[in-house]
Each structure stands twice: as structure tokens, then as C-alpha cells.
Scaffold this active site. Structure first.
Site, PDB file in Angstrom:
ATOM      1  N   GLY A 134       0.799  -1.209   0.000  1.00 43.06           N
ATOM      2  CA  GLY A 134       0.000   0.000   0.000  1.00 43.06           C
ATOM      3  C   GLY A 134       0.831   1.258   0.000  1.00 43.06           C
ATOM      4  CB  VAL A 136       1.705   6.551   4.110  1.00 40.79           C
ATOM      5  CG1 VAL A 136       1.231   7.492   5.211  1.00 40.79           C
ATOM      6  CG2 VAL A 136       1.970   5.163   4.682  1.00 40.79           C
ATOM      7  CG  ASP A 245      10.220  -4.286   9.993  1.00 40.22           C
ATOM      8  OD1 ASP A 245      11.398  -4.598   9.699  1.00 40.22           O
ATOM      9  OD2 ASP A 245       9.423  -3.829   9.158  1.00 40.22           O
ATOM     10  CE  LYS A 247      11.830  -1.547   7.674  1.00 42.69           C
ATOM     11  NZ  LYS A 247      11.755  -2.405   6.470  1.00 42.69           N
ATOM     12  CG  ASN A 250       9.358   0.437  10.050  1.00 38.11           C
ATOM     13  OD1 ASN A 250       8.890   0.888   9.008  1.00 38.11           O
ATOM     14  ND2 ASN A 250       9.499  -0.856  10.264  1.00 38.11           N
TER      15      ASN A 250
END
Length: 452
Positions: A134, A136, A245, A247, A250
């Protein structure tokens, strides 16, 4: 008389609380009402509480492993509160009531009918990011002019890639968490082909974007970011969630210079004790812990390995065992000796060395011990949690709509709801996405960003 004092009491009674600079134990009269646990000097003196614990900030409540009898722990984002009951029956009753009331607050959408929002309630402004399934978008809610980030996900791509469980888990985790350094979920809704998450809009840019521009950060800046990330990770773990996750991509920087952790698609719930494990192979290769690479069972320690890798990358510009060849990188993660630049301080080297311990049972994974490491000796953790510590870097953003800190690769595209690689599928199993819609209670989230 205030509405708080008029609210019905859920449970009350004397408990002995540990506190003060000498960690002494004092008997206090506790009252739970309207989602807050307050304690007073005595039953006869309840005019002004000596302290209040909002249950929305509580990760979990459990029996303590301390040697004292009848003790239980209340874990909040900023600290762990130790309380002692008169006997085990009383202790268990307090844990039961507090946990039930905490869950009612966190899962408030189950007792509150969600508003029927659609994409037509939002004006699309800019594309600000893309992911596997997807994108944002920066959006404006038409009736309030509030600015949000809209995460749009393709149902058919989620189903085809067997990511339904991860996607639903992301929505559930976002719904239950509330912390200064974690992104807030305001709404979620769906159409036949897409899922929509309406989140805080953070316009200071990705940490990855800033690190790529500056190559590496100074130690003071790394200390500040790592301290805020530590509090966010600690809160997730206390809530029974592993992140999996961590990193730079993120981690967002707010307009005020604080860290905001986002993207909870790989989170997994149910990790309350050290015995809780999973075996799913997932995450980003550069930050995978050895136990994940070896397909062994793993738990919360994988997040602290990634935390150490991230710290090393912020200080040097590259993850510690990076290679263009993934197989070679995995071999380095498992076997290569960690080499530090000579310019890195001994405190930083020491902390990273303890975090990047290949044996998870020996790895530094206790947030309390990490906070006490010499690398963080200058951090006032209480002030940091309340954002009273001045950030070392403030992004240059003009106003609430500014996207100059977002990668122009995204912002130069025309904002649409079309997702790359998406095609029409007639038979999406809609039952997989039941209960996705959500409206946050106002007291669970920070005020949204409003346009000028």
C-alpha cells in the site's frame, strides 16, 4: 464536586506501596474509578490523591517475583509500581479488577459504535510513503480540517501474500497502545478492496531520510534517539507485543524533534513471559537476530538485537554486518566479529557489544539495566518520557502541511488511492477483515494536527 469523584468506585482498599528515594513501603488507601487508580494517605483523607495511575498507560498487571509475599506489579510506560496486598486472595482480586478495567479502556471500540467514515470524508493532499502492499497519504479531514496520515492497504495483495494475520495484528496493536513515542491510531475503516488506517501525521521525516542525508549522527543525537526508542520498545514489551521490524525507515521524527515509532505490521502479541516464543521468519535482513536467521524459536530479545544494530548504524552510517549479498550478510550476523570504529566512545561500544550478543539468553534485554548503562548516564528518564528534554535536532518545517522533510520521490507523485501492482479481484474473503473499523476514544490519543 468533580465528575471523577462522582464516578462509581470499582474497587477500594488499603495496599502497601513501594516508593520514595529509599524505596520504603507505605500503607495507602487505593481507589479505582473512571479508569484511574488513585492512592491517598488514608481512608479518612481522600481530598487530594498522593498519586494517580491512568489505566490507559498500563502495559500489564502481574504477580511479582519479588521475595515479599502478596506483591503485584503495575507496569506503566515510565516505571514499574510495586504494591503489596494483605494476602494472596486480595492481591489476585486487585489484579483481576485492574486488568479487566484496563482492557475495557484499551478495547473501548468494542463498547463504542464506530462512526461510518469513508474515503470521501478526507481530502488527499500528498503522497508521503509507500510500502509492500500500500501507500501512505497526507490527508485533511473535511469536517474538522485536521491533518492525518492515511495508510491505504490492498486487500487482494494482503491475501495473496498471506499477510492477513499481520495486517489485523497491526490494527489491534495500534488500537491498544498509547505512548509518547508511538504513533496513534484515530480511525480505521474498509471498502471491498482496501483497508484504511488514519494515523497521526508526523512531518519531520523518516529517520532513514535524515541518516541518508547526514551519513551518520553525533553521539549526543544517537543517545537521545536511542533513549526515546528504548521507552517505546519497553512499553510494547510490557504490553505483550514484540515489534520485529525496528529500522530507520520505521522511525519518524516529529516537527519538535522527537522520535515516533510507526508501522506495526510485523508485531506479534501474547509475549508476556520470557517463555513465550514464536518461529515465524520475518523482519528486515540487516537487523535480524541470529536466532531468527537460524529459524529457532525466539521472543523479545530479537528487538534488542535490532536496537543494537540500529544504534551502530546511527553512529557509523551502516548496519554492523551489512552486505549486498543477503546470504553473506546472514553468515556475518552468525559468525563475524564485530568491529568498532576507533572514534566510537567506549560507553557506546560497551552497550552495542552487550546488545549484539549472539546468545539471546546472555544478551542485554532488560530495559531497566539498559537505562542504567553508562552510555545513558546523562538521561533523566522521567523528563524524557514527558518530552521535557530538548531534542538535539529540530526539523525545518514551516507549518503543519510542510512536506519538505519527506522524500521528494513520494511527494512529487500525484496522490491517488491506486496501489501499484493492484488488480481487480472479485472473491476477496471479506470475513478475514471483520471488525476492522475503529474510532479511538479522545482520551486514548493525542490531539490531531490541525492545519493553519
Amino acid at each position: 464536586m468533580s465528575s471523577q469523584l462522582l464516578a462509581p468506585i470499582k474497587i477500594e482498599g488499603y495496599l502497601t506501596k513501594q516508593g520514595g528515594s529509599f524505596k520504603s513501603w507505605s500503607k495507602r488507601w487505593f481507589i479505582l474509578r473512571k479508569g484511574e487508580l488513585s492512592y491517598y494517605k488514608s481512608k479518612s483523607d481522600t481530598s487530594e490523591p498522593k498519586g494517580t495511575i491512568p489505566l490507559k498507560t498500563v502495559g500489564f498487571i502481574r504477580i511479582s517475583e519479588k521475595k515479599k509475599k502478596h506483591v503485584f506489579e503495575i507496569h506503566t510506560a515510565g516505571r514499574t509500581i510495586l504494591v503489596m496486598a494483605d494476602n494472596d486472595e486480595s492481591r489476585n482480586r486487585w489484579i483481576e479488577v485492574l486488568t479487566r478495567e484496563r482492557d475495557l479502556i484499551i478495547n473501548a471500540d468494542t463498547i463504542k459504535k464506530p462512526a461510518k467514515l469513508t474515503v470521501d470524508d478526507f481530502e488527499l493532499l500528498k503522497l508521503v510513503g509507500k510500502g509492500s502492499f500500500g501507500k501512505v497519504l497526507q490527508v485533511r479531514k473535511k469536517d474538522t480540517n485536521d491533518i492525518y496520515a492515511m495508510k491505504v492497504l490492498s486487500k487482494n495483495q494482503i491475501v495473496e501474500n498471506d499477510e492477513v494475520i499481520h495486517t489485523i495484528s497491526e490494527r489491534v496493536v495500534l488500537q491498544k497502545i498509547s505512548h509518547p513515542f508511538l504513533v496513534n491510531l484515530h480511525y480505521s475503516f474498509q471498502t471491498e478492496d482496501k483497508l484504511y488506517l488514519i494515523l497521526d501525521y508526523i512531518n519531520g521525516g523518516e529517520l532513514f531520510y535524515h541518516l541518508r542525508k547526514e551519513k551518520r549522527f553525533g553521539e549526543e543525537r544517537v543517545r537521545f534517539y536511542c533513549a526515546e526508542i528504548l521507552l517505546a520498545l519497553e512499553h510494547l514489551h510490557l504490553s505483550g507485543v514484540i515489534y520485529r521490524d525496528l529500522k530507520p525507515e520505521n522511525l519518524l521524527v516529529t516537527k519538535d524533534g522527537h522520535i515516533c515509532m510507526t508501522d506495526f505490521g510485523l508485531c506479534k502479541e501474547g509475549f508476556i513471559t520470557s517463555k513465550d516464543k514464536t518461529k515465524t521468519f520475518c523482519g528486515t535482513p540487516e537487523y535480524l537476530a541470529p536466532e531468527v536467521v537460524l529459524s529457532k524459536s525466539y521472543g523479545k530479545p530479537v528487538d534488542w538485537w535490532a536496537y543494537g544494530s540500529l544504534m551502530f548504524e546511527m553512529l557509523t552510517g551502516m548496519p554492523p554486518f551489512f552486505s549486498e549479498n543477503t546470504k553473506e550478510m546472514y553468515n556475518k550476523i552468525l559468525h563475524e566479529r564485530l568491529v568498532f570504529p576507533s572514534a566510537m566512545s567506549s560507553d557506546a561500544r560497551s552497550l552495542i557489544d552487550e546488545l549484539l550478543e549472539r546468545d539471546p539468553s546472555k544478551r542485554l534485554c532488560n530495559p531497566t539495566k539498559i537505562k542504567r548503562h553508562p552510555f545513558f548516564k546523562s538521561i533523566d528518564w522521567e523528563s524524557l518520557y514527558h518530552k521535557k528534554v530538548a531534542p538535539p535536532y529540530i526539523p525545518r518545517v514551516k507549518d503543519k502541511l510542510d512536506t519538505t522533510q519527506i522524500d521528494p520521490t513520494f511527494t512529487e507523485e500525484v496522490p491517488t488511492l491506486t496501489i501499484s501492482g493492484e488488480y481487480e479481484v472479485q472473491d476477496i474473503p471479506q470475513k478475514d477483515f471483520e471488525g476492522f473499523s475503529f474510532v479511538a476514544d479522545s482520551y486514548l490519543v493525542s490531539p490531531p494536527t490541525t492545519s493553519p
